[in-house]
Design a protein around this motif. Sequence first.
Motif, PDB file in Angstrom:
ATOM      1  N   PHE A 125      45.890  51.758  26.804  1.00 35.77           N
ATOM      2  CA  PHE A 125      46.481  53.010  26.356  1.00 35.77           C
ATOM      3  C   PHE A 125      47.829  52.698  25.701  1.00 35.77           C
ATOM      4  O   PHE A 125      48.803  52.370  26.387  1.00 35.77           O
ATOM      5  CB  PHE A 125      46.657  53.973  27.526  1.00 35.77           C
ATOM      6  CG  PHE A 125      45.366  54.375  28.175  1.00 35.77           C
ATOM      7  CD1 PHE A 125      44.373  55.022  27.448  1.00 35.77           C
ATOM      8  CD2 PHE A 125      45.126  54.103  29.520  1.00 35.77           C
ATOM      9  CE1 PHE A 125      43.167  55.391  28.034  1.00 35.77           C
ATOM     10  CE2 PHE A 125      43.925  54.476  30.123  1.00 35.77           C
ATOM     11  CZ  PHE A 125      42.950  55.107  29.382  1.00 35.77           C
ATOM     12  N   THR A 126      47.875  52.786  24.386  1.00 35.09           N
ATOM     13  CA  THR A 126      49.091  52.436  23.648  1.00 35.09           C
ATOM     14  C   THR A 126      50.002  53.635  23.422  1.00 35.09           C
ATOM     15  O   THR A 126      51.217  53.474  23.287  1.00 35.09           O
ATOM     16  CB  THR A 126      48.733  51.811  22.283  1.00 35.09           C
ATOM     17  OG1 THR A 126      47.887  52.710  21.558  1.00 35.09           O
ATOM     18  CG2 THR A 126      47.993  50.488  22.490  1.00 35.09           C
ATOM     19  N   ASN A 127      49.420  54.838  23.384  1.00 35.08           N
ATOM     20  CA  ASN A 127      50.246  56.026  23.237  1.00 35.08           C
ATOM     21  C   ASN A 127      51.078  56.233  24.504  1.00 35.08           C
ATOM     22  O   ASN A 127      50.529  56.249  25.617  1.00 35.08           O
ATOM     23  CB  ASN A 127      49.358  57.245  22.997  1.00 35.08           C
ATOM     24  CG  ASN A 127      50.154  58.530  22.862  1.00 35.08           C
ATOM     25  OD1 ASN A 127      50.518  59.138  23.868  1.00 35.08           O
ATOM     26  ND2 ASN A 127      50.428  58.933  21.629  1.00 35.08           N
ATOM     27  N   PRO A 128      52.399  56.372  24.390  1.00 36.42           N
ATOM     28  CA  PRO A 128      53.250  56.463  25.582  1.00 36.42           C
ATOM     29  C   PRO A 128      52.869  57.598  26.523  1.00 36.42           C
ATOM     30  O   PRO A 128      52.862  57.418  27.753  1.00 36.42           O
ATOM     31  CB  PRO A 128      54.657  56.669  24.998  1.00 36.42           C
ATOM     32  CG  PRO A 128      54.589  56.082  23.627  1.00 36.42           C
ATOM     33  CD  PRO A 128      53.188  56.368  23.144  1.00 36.42           C
ATOM     34  N   HIS A 129      52.552  58.764  25.971  1.00 34.59           N
ATOM     35  CA  HIS A 129      52.197  59.887  26.842  1.00 34.59           C
ATOM     36  C   HIS A 129      50.844  59.664  27.504  1.00 34.59           C
ATOM     37  O   HIS A 129      50.670  59.991  28.681  1.00 34.59           O
ATOM     38  CB  HIS A 129      52.175  61.202  26.066  1.00 34.59           C
ATOM     39  CG  HIS A 129      51.885  62.387  26.934  1.00 34.59           C
ATOM     40  ND1 HIS A 129      52.730  62.809  27.938  1.00 34.59           N
ATOM     41  CD2 HIS A 129      50.802  63.228  26.980  1.00 34.59           C
ATOM     42  CE1 HIS A 129      52.200  63.852  28.554  1.00 34.59           C
ATOM     43  NE2 HIS A 129      51.035  64.131  27.994  1.00 34.59           N
ATOM     44  N   ARG A 130      49.884  59.093  26.758  1.00 33.78           N
ATOM     45  CA  ARG A 130      48.568  58.820  27.358  1.00 33.78           C
ATOM     46  C   ARG A 130      48.705  57.799  28.479  1.00 33.78           C
ATOM     47  O   ARG A 130      48.046  57.919  29.525  1.00 33.78           O
ATOM     48  CB  ARG A 130      47.588  58.308  26.280  1.00 33.78           C
ATOM     49  CG  ARG A 130      46.185  58.035  26.834  1.00 33.78           C
ATOM     50  CD  ARG A 130      45.527  59.311  27.325  1.00 33.78           C
ATOM     51  NE  ARG A 130      44.251  59.095  27.982  1.00 33.78           N
ATOM     52  CZ  ARG A 130      44.093  58.892  29.284  1.00 33.78           C
ATOM     53  NH1 ARG A 130      45.148  58.851  30.089  1.00 33.78           N
ATOM     54  NH2 ARG A 130      42.895  58.745  29.807  1.00 33.78           N
TER      55      ARG A 130
END
Length: 213
Positions: free
Chosen positions: A6-11
């Motif tokens: 998971f690269t998206n910070p929020h994800r």
Amino acid sequence: MKKISFTNPHRKKHFEFFNGMNHPHFSITTNVEVTDILPHFKNSGIPVHSGLVFLISRAANEVTEFRQRIRGEEVVEHKYVHPSFTVPTTGTDVFSFCTVTYHPEAGIFLKEAAARIDEMKTDPVMEDEPGRDDYLFLSAIPWIRFTAIQHAMHYHPHDSVPRISWGKIFDEGDKKMMPLSVQVHHALMDARHVGAFYENFEKLGAQVGEIFR
């Protein structure tokens, strides 16, 4: 199978938040329409149980998040996940698990399911294959028009295999309806992903004549 990052910070934060909980699972139950499904099964000689297992498995496999599993500190994604569902046994009044290799073609799946169900009725098993997590755990409760359900499962370490159950089919006006419950790991998916599963099931139900040719 492939590893997921998971690269998206929020994800990533969403995953870590729910994965750190003692009980990171949530469940949704709703009634789904099966009006077109049942007559086609009857007219085509398709067992209702096996036919529903296929439709549910296909609906789940078409949602990426239903094919993801947590393994320690990693998340993996399977190409397919395979239904392990309950079947009655001849020697006792409790069920056996029956695992059938998923195939997106209904005819191929139903042929293998018939053979495996017959085998499990007389030679029941309760154990999963060691090291496997590419399952969908399915159970039929055809005696009850339920509105919610809670499943037995391992909490430590967390079990991220989805549980899907369906109940007694009933009349609602001129429609046939069926309770369908989904229990999933919140770190891997949100309600929108469960919603996609339900949308898939309804879409497949409307195409039942084309799918089971």
